[in-house]
Design a protein around this motif. Sequence first.
Motif, PDB file in Angstrom:
ATOM      1  N   TYR A  51       1.182   6.839  -6.774  1.00 27.99           N
ATOM      2  CA  TYR A  51       0.192   7.891  -7.020  1.00 27.99           C
ATOM      3  C   TYR A  51       0.796   9.278  -6.837  1.00 27.99           C
ATOM      4  O   TYR A  51       0.474  10.222  -7.551  1.00 27.99           O
ATOM      5  CB  TYR A  51      -1.018   7.709  -6.083  1.00 27.99           C
ATOM      6  CG  TYR A  51      -2.088   6.827  -6.684  1.00 27.99           C
ATOM      7  CD1 TYR A  51      -2.872   7.280  -7.739  1.00 27.99           C
ATOM      8  CD2 TYR A  51      -2.305   5.551  -6.191  1.00 27.99           C
ATOM      9  CE1 TYR A  51      -3.834   6.454  -8.308  1.00 27.99           C
ATOM     10  CE2 TYR A  51      -3.270   4.720  -6.746  1.00 27.99           C
ATOM     11  CZ  TYR A  51      -4.039   5.182  -7.806  1.00 27.99           C
ATOM     12  OH  TYR A  51      -4.974   4.381  -8.364  1.00 27.99           O
ATOM     13  N   ALA A  52       1.697   9.394  -5.858  1.00 26.22           N
ATOM     14  CA  ALA A  52       2.289  10.698  -5.558  1.00 26.22           C
ATOM     15  C   ALA A  52       3.314  11.111  -6.608  1.00 26.22           C
ATOM     16  O   ALA A  52       3.571  12.297  -6.820  1.00 26.22           O
ATOM     17  CB  ALA A  52       2.938  10.663  -4.177  1.00 26.22           C
ATOM     18  N   LEU A 104       0.833  -1.203   0.000  1.00 30.52           N
ATOM     19  CA  LEU A 104       0.000   0.000   0.000  1.00 30.52           C
ATOM     20  C   LEU A 104       0.867   1.253   0.000  1.00 30.52           C
ATOM     21  O   LEU A 104       0.575   2.236  -0.684  1.00 30.52           O
ATOM     22  CB  LEU A 104      -0.930  -0.001   1.218  1.00 30.52           C
ATOM     23  CG  LEU A 104      -2.148  -0.923   1.106  1.00 30.52           C
ATOM     24  CD1 LEU A 104      -2.935  -0.941   2.404  1.00 30.52           C
ATOM     25  CD2 LEU A 104      -3.034  -0.483  -0.056  1.00 30.52           C
ATOM     26  N   GLY A 149       0.912   4.103  -2.813  1.00 29.35           N
ATOM     27  CA  GLY A 149       0.735   5.513  -2.477  1.00 29.35           C
ATOM     28  C   GLY A 149       1.806   6.365  -3.126  1.00 29.35           C
ATOM     29  O   GLY A 149       1.517   7.424  -3.710  1.00 29.35           O
ATOM     30  N   SER A 150       3.069   5.903  -3.069  1.00 26.63           N
ATOM     31  CA  SER A 150       4.151   6.708  -3.629  1.00 26.63           C
ATOM     32  C   SER A 150       4.070   6.736  -5.158  1.00 26.63           C
ATOM     33  O   SER A 150       4.472   7.705  -5.794  1.00 26.63           O
ATOM     34  CB  SER A 150       5.521   6.198  -3.160  1.00 26.63           C
ATOM     35  OG  SER A 150       5.578   4.810  -3.200  1.00 26.63           O
TER      36      SER A 150
END
Lengths: 242, 267
Positions: free
Chosen positions: B22-23, B15, B19-20
């Motif tokens: 997406y960032a 996860l 997340g990274s």
Amino acid sequence: MRYEDGPVVVGGLDLDLPAGRFHCLIGPSGCGKSTLLRLAAGLLRPKEGEVMVAGREPCAERGRGTGFVFQEPTLMPWLDVADNIALPLRLRGVGRAARRARAAELAETLGIGAQLSYYPRQLSGGMRMRVSLARALSTAPSLMLFDEPFAGLDAIRRDSLGAELLEVWARQGWTALFVTHSVAEAVFLSQKVHVMGGQPGCVCASYEVPFPYPRAESLRSTSAFQDLLGRISSGLGEVAAL
Amino acid sequence: MSRLRSIALPLLFGLLLLGSWYAARPITGFTRFALPYPHEVALAMRAHWRELMPAALRTLHTAGTGFAGALALGMALAVLMTSRPTLRRMIYPWVLVLQMMPLVVLIPLIVLWMDSFRAVLFIAFLIAFFPITASAVQGLRSADPAALELFHLHRASWWQELRHLRLPTALPYILTGAQISASLAIVGALTGEMFAGQVADGRGGLGYWIILYRAEGDTAAMLGAGMSACAMGFAFVGVVQLLRRRLLSRWHESFSPRQEQLRRLRS
């Protein structure tokens, strides 16, 4: 005897070992004790002279009637105790049922009957050595060669395993050639102690051990035992100084 | 508890990675073309499901066959080379040369030599061959000298020594090599497919689709094909790992309960 291009390891050595007796070989490190055992086992061929076991060349007769106990237990970690004990029989093509029966019998003799299905990694050092002894005995040899088998064990295990080995010997009657560093072990076990030393190695002195069998633990504290121990130790000291 | 943790921990870290990912796009300012979002990749995978699924199975099948061939021939060659030191000295340098030879040079040639299925199979075989051979050679030579003396003392034949001593000693080495080869075989098959193109019956493996999606500028689908290759690799390495557990857990030190005890003691 020498390894190719190396120094002569064992030379001028004349040793006669009457059958059925327990002989010990003692001497400082590097005097050729292990080489002598390997000559007797047929694992090395002498450059000069001859080695005879029961009137035959050990190189040709290899393994027929000889058991060898290595310094380390040298067990196959992927085999259980029963298969380790019966490994020499397997190499001779003995059937599975007969191997199992013989392994169980020998394990019983050496006090590891309850561990037949264990793997070496589950055993203590003493038990591993018992498996190793049982394996050497599996082919019912007439000559047993020992290369400092108990050197890695603690003093208590060492003494008790030595006493048990004598019991097995008394029942089975093979000839024993036992290499050790410990004078006390040599005197307790054998009928004759041969002291090796020098470069190249030779048998410098032999001592009769007059104590009758069965030998009890109490023998170790008698003055006769201690006397002989002292004599051999000082003999060994002279050899080591050579 | 430990089972739960072994699932929950990697999931949690996954996860974090997601997340990274997406960032990364807002930070770098990359376009959708240069770095599609994970959900876009997932959508692309769903859209191309009908071609990706059989392609992935095809790649797995070719890689698996090449791997099996590498296992059989690598071990046979290792046994041959360890049976005589002369043979090892004679052959081993050439095994190394084969390994050093860049595959990008060999692959276009191989594609000329045989039909595309065989070419892909052969490339997967070539890339899987070396780790297995090298580890088998090392393992077969690692038998305990005292154990070798024991076998010699009991007049063991060459075959008995191999079967009862050298092969069991080599097994952990070979399985480690096999694990590396299993993941490499997938990469090899994929690379082969990129060069070999469509196979005779009009279908291609993942590599073929990767080339196609790239030409179409569909990077999300391309990444989706890559994900499928990952899944195949995982399945393949997992099978080898299971085999390793099955063959070694009872006796090998890497499965010793004492290791687990020590780990617990330290934490």
